[in-house]
Design an enzyme around this catalytic site. Structure first.
Site: not given
Length: 157
Positions: A76, A103
């Protein structure tokens, strides 16, 4: 926030639970399927459609993120990452979920429905949805290099 969600048969139960719990918390949930269990379903179309919707919404200024689910979350995530503008991250604990946003400014989260209980998966996804991007210069620079490669095919220095 609008949240686009897609799964395969292995994540269908988790998807339904997430749609209910996140809707109750005020998220606008958009289900890209499937809606019925089919052990032979093919997740790429569902996940790509959800990822495309995230990119479209974000380009239009809509606060949107995505969730893709499967047995492991790997296929996925790979499918979602084929969509230009998507940064899908497979997460397995709250730290990876937060770091994906903080991040990497990930806009799609992938979770393995067979790897976590509904409660664990819900906590991972909530950590992802609520963590802001840090906007730190080094992270912006790195994401920019990924985007440059994605659009030009050239590896930035």
């Amino acid at each position: 926030m609008r949240v686009h969600i897609a799964t395969d048969h292995a994540g269908l139960e988790l998807s339904a639970a997430l749609i209910d719990s996140l809707s109750a918390k005020g998220y606008e949930m958009v289900n890209h399927g499937p809606v019925d269990y089919d052990a032979e379903d093919d997740y790429p179309g569902f996940c790509i459609n959800a990822a495309q919707a995230v990119v479209r919404d974000q380009a239009a200024g809509v606060d949107a993120l995505g969730i893709v689910l499967g047995g492991s979350g790997n296929g996925e995530q790979i499918s979602a990452n084929k969509v230009e503008g998507v940064r899908a991250a497979l997460v397995w604990n709250t730290e990876t979920a937060k770091l994906a946003r903080e991040h990497n400014d990930a806009n799609v989260v992938a979770v393995g429905g067979r790897q976590h209980s509904v409660e664990e998966a819900t906590a991972l996804i909530e950590a992802f949805l609520t963590e802001p991007f840090s906007n730190a210069a080094r992270h912006q620079r790195r994401i920019g290099k990924i985007a440059a490669y994605e659009t030009t095919g050239e590896v930035p220095a």
